[in-house]
Write a protein that holds these residues in place. Structure first.
Motif, PDB file in Angstrom:
ATOM      1  N   GLU A   1      30.198  92.945  49.704  1.00  0.00           N
ATOM      2  CA  GLU A   1      29.805  94.321  50.289  1.00  0.00           C
ATOM      3  C   GLU A   1      28.271  94.646  49.723  1.00  0.00           C
ATOM      4  O   GLU A   1      27.584  95.183  50.572  1.00  0.00           O
ATOM      5  CB  GLU A   1      30.787  95.312  49.734  1.00  0.00           C
ATOM      6  CG  GLU A   1      32.306  95.045  50.338  1.00  0.00           C
ATOM      7  CD  GLU A   1      32.161  95.475  51.654  1.00  0.00           C
ATOM      8  OE1 GLU A   1      31.366  95.884  52.493  1.00  0.00           O
ATOM      9  OE2 GLU A   1      33.199  95.453  52.614  1.00  0.00           O
TER      10      GLU A   1
ATOM     11  N   PRO B   1      34.757  90.318  46.906  1.00  0.00           N
ATOM     12  CA  PRO B   1      34.545  91.460  47.679  1.00  0.00           C
ATOM     13  C   PRO B   1      33.643  92.356  47.435  1.00  0.00           C
ATOM     14  O   PRO B   1      32.659  92.834  48.418  1.00  0.00           O
ATOM     15  CB  PRO B   1      36.250  92.036  47.923  1.00  0.00           C
ATOM     16  CG  PRO B   1      36.974  91.262  47.466  1.00  0.00           C
ATOM     17  CD  PRO B   1      36.047  89.957  46.390  1.00  0.00           C
ATOM     18  N   GLU B   2      33.280  92.964  46.342  1.00  0.00           N
ATOM     19  CA  GLU B   2      32.152  93.884  45.991  1.00  0.00           C
ATOM     20  C   GLU B   2      30.971  93.266  45.923  1.00  0.00           C
ATOM     21  O   GLU B   2      30.225  93.972  46.253  1.00  0.00           O
ATOM     22  CB  GLU B   2      32.739  94.376  44.367  1.00  0.00           C
ATOM     23  CG  GLU B   2      32.500  93.444  43.393  1.00  0.00           C
ATOM     24  CD  GLU B   2      32.724  94.135  42.092  1.00  0.00           C
ATOM     25  OE1 GLU B   2      31.941  94.693  41.375  1.00  0.00           O
ATOM     26  OE2 GLU B   2      33.966  93.815  41.619  1.00  0.00           O
TER      27      GLU B   2
ATOM     28  N   LEU C   1      25.872  92.600  51.816  1.00  0.00           N
ATOM     29  CA  LEU C   1      25.956  93.368  53.123  1.00  0.00           C
ATOM     30  C   LEU C   1      24.826  94.427  53.265  1.00  0.00           C
ATOM     31  O   LEU C   1      24.220  94.654  54.411  1.00  0.00           O
ATOM     32  CB  LEU C   1      27.299  93.362  53.650  1.00  0.00           C
ATOM     33  CG  LEU C   1      27.988  92.074  54.067  1.00  0.00           C
ATOM     34  CD1 LEU C   1      29.359  92.257  54.356  1.00  0.00           C
ATOM     35  CD2 LEU C   1      27.488  91.465  55.365  1.00  0.00           C
ATOM     36  N   ARG C   2      25.061  95.444  52.278  1.00  0.00           N
ATOM     37  CA  ARG C   2      24.241  96.413  52.106  1.00  0.00           C
ATOM     38  C   ARG C   2      22.699  96.238  52.354  1.00  0.00           C
ATOM     39  O   ARG C   2      22.100  96.838  52.918  1.00  0.00           O
ATOM     40  CB  ARG C   2      24.511  97.447  51.119  1.00  0.00           C
ATOM     41  CG  ARG C   2      26.195  98.205  51.174  1.00  0.00           C
ATOM     42  CD  ARG C   2      26.087  99.304  50.283  1.00  0.00           C
ATOM     43  NE  ARG C   2      26.025  98.728  48.912  1.00  0.00           N
ATOM     44  CZ  ARG C   2      26.927  98.527  48.062  1.00  0.00           C
ATOM     45  NH1 ARG C   2      28.021  98.312  48.788  1.00  0.00           N
ATOM     46  NH2 ARG C   2      26.725  97.858  46.849  1.00  0.00           N
TER      47      ARG C   2
ATOM     48  N   ALA D   1      39.420  92.303  52.928  1.00  0.00           N
ATOM     49  CA  ALA D   1      38.652  93.644  52.248  1.00  0.00           C
ATOM     50  C   ALA D   1      37.196  93.615  52.890  1.00  0.00           C
ATOM     51  O   ALA D   1      36.620  94.584  53.324  1.00  0.00           O
ATOM     52  CB  ALA D   1      38.297  93.435  50.856  1.00  0.00           C
ATOM     53  N   VAL D   2      36.530  92.707  53.847  1.00  0.00           N
ATOM     54  CA  VAL D   2      35.453  92.455  54.383  1.00  0.00           C
ATOM     55  C   VAL D   2      35.529  92.334  55.754  1.00  0.00           C
ATOM     56  O   VAL D   2      35.939  91.475  56.145  1.00  0.00           O
ATOM     57  CB  VAL D   2      34.528  91.553  53.836  1.00  0.00           C
ATOM     58  CG1 VAL D   2      32.946  91.419  54.377  1.00  0.00           C
ATOM     59  CG2 VAL D   2      34.490  91.503  52.347  1.00  0.00           C
ATOM     60  N   ASP D   3      35.132  93.442  56.491  1.00  0.00           N
ATOM     61  CA  ASP D   3      35.078  93.482  58.052  1.00  0.00           C
ATOM     62  C   ASP D   3      33.575  93.835  58.518  1.00  0.00           C
ATOM     63  O   ASP D   3      33.236  94.967  58.563  1.00  0.00           O
ATOM     64  CB  ASP D   3      36.094  94.816  58.326  1.00  0.00           C
ATOM     65  CG  ASP D   3      36.013  94.778  60.113  1.00  0.00           C
ATOM     66  OD1 ASP D   3      35.604  93.608  60.671  1.00  0.00           O
ATOM     67  OD2 ASP D   3      36.516  95.682  60.597  1.00  0.00           O
ATOM     68  N   ASP D   4      32.764  92.688  58.543  1.00  0.00           N
ATOM     69  CA  ASP D   4      31.619  92.679  59.109  1.00  0.00           C
ATOM     70  C   ASP D   4      31.307  91.567  59.852  1.00  0.00           C
ATOM     71  O   ASP D   4      31.642  90.424  59.394  1.00  0.00           O
ATOM     72  CB  ASP D   4      30.555  92.909  57.884  1.00  0.00           C
ATOM     73  CG  ASP D   4      29.270  93.192  58.327  1.00  0.00           C
ATOM     74  OD1 ASP D   4      28.500  92.301  58.882  1.00  0.00           O
ATOM     75  OD2 ASP D   4      28.559  94.226  57.902  1.00  0.00           O
TER      76      ASP D   4
END
Length: 356
Positions: free
Chosen positions: A76, A72-73, A79-80, A101-104
């Protein structure tokens, strides 16, 4: 095509090799271990290596192969740094916590059912995913365009993408992978007690060797997996305990009929499971054309309905209408499952053409 690999191990390296050799992709990679990146370059899994931001820059697809507890980290972070059209996926063997944990819209969780007893990018293979199921766990609001592009990418690697709900995936993996690892560890510990008590142990037969082949597998990786999927694993272990207690009671009672029935049922169950596993992807393909409204999640709904029924989508294309209010999804599925697939899609209130 540009592909980013975040976590250059056996799976990530094999994705890199397959993407380069099968799709002509330019593959960049990042790994916290500089040696993994160096070896990835040496074996041809990567064209270039650098920081996470450098690896992700301009990527069409980013594949996260980090330890499952860190996925998850890392996702994220990817994605950034990723562009608005970058597709991001992972290869973790437990999906529930990751998907929650990931909503994208750019992310769809994944898990290839492929691997080897050897670990590390040095053992990566271009054909590791050939004919292998690759589970995808889209959310209800997942982008249809992202799902389509990811499906085509994975099919290009040689895999057979199949949509599945995250919770169903985790329960399945607990049953067919994680519980067997736990039991293998228990069996070797039990045999070791006999050896310690008696000082000798007869040569083991093939049953023991086969059942314990995965005992003591990579501790770091498997501790991570056990904990990441602990809820489903505990549930399945409780079921194993119950079944063992039932057999124990029949043995204590000397109930030969019950023991015979139990053994016969196991044979029938195994044959049924083998039949399912051997049937996938062997039949000719059939094209189905599905008219869909332009709303979030409609493609994921179709894919999940088929995946739940065990129907693989070999390929998929999306064609929006001129006004982009509707569109058509073309699906290629096994011909022997096409009629069932059409029924399932029609059950979602969608119009289907092309079914036999």
């Amino acid at each position: 095509m540009r592909v980013a690999i975040l976590g250059v191990g056996l799976i990530g390296g094999s994705v890199g090799l397959a993407a380069r050799q099968r799709l002509g992709a330019f593959v960049t990679g990042h790994d916290p271990d500089p040696e993994a990146m160096r070896v990835g370059l040496d074996v041809g899994a990567l064209d270039a290596a650098g920081t996470l931001a450098e690896a992700v820059a301009d990527a069409d697809v980013a594949v996260v192969g980090a330890p499952v507890g860190r996925i998850p980290e890392v996702v994220e972070a990817v994605l950034r740094h990723a562009g608005p059209d970058t597709i991001v996926t992972d290869v973790g063997s437990a999906k529930g916590a990751i998907v929650a944990a990931v909503d994208d819209r750019r992310f769809v969780g994944g898990h290839p059912l492929a691997g080897a007893e050897t670990a590390g990018v040095r053992h990566a293979r271009e054909d590791l995913f050939a004919g292998a199921p690759w589970y995808l766990t889209p959310r209800s609001g997942s982008s249809g365009v992202v799902f389509e592009r990811l499906t085509r990418f994975l099919a290009g690697l040689g895999a057979r993408p199949q949509a599945i709900e995250a919770a169903t995936h985790d329960r399945l993996m607990a049953s067919i992978s994680h519980v067997p690892h736990v039991i293998a560890n228990v069996l070797v510990a039990q045999a070791a007690v006999v050896l310690a008590d008696d000082g000798t142990l007869p040569a083991t037969g093939p049953s023991f060797r086969d059942a314990t082949r995965v005992a003591g597998a990579n501790t770091t990786m498997w501790t991570d997996i056990y904990l990441a999927n602990r809820d489903a694993l505990v549930d399945r272990l409780d079921d194993v305990v119950h079944r063992l207690q039932t057999v124990r009671a029949d043995l204590v009672a000397g109930d030969a009929a019950a023991i015979a029935g139990w053994n016969d049922a196991a044979r029938a169950d195994r044959e049924a499971l083998l039949a399912v596993g051997l049937a996938g992807g062997t039949a000719p393909s059939c094209e189905l054309r599905v008219a869909v409204p332009n709303r979030p999640g409609v493609v994921a709904d179709v894919a999940l309905a088929l995946g739940h029924a065990g129907i693989n989508i070999h390929d998929m294309t999306l064609s929006p209408s001129d006004d982009e209010r509707t569109g058509e999804v073309a699906l290629w599925v096994d011909a022997d499952g096409a009629s069932r697939a059409a029924e399932l899609v029609a059950g979602l209130g969608l119009r289907v053409e092309g079914a036999p």
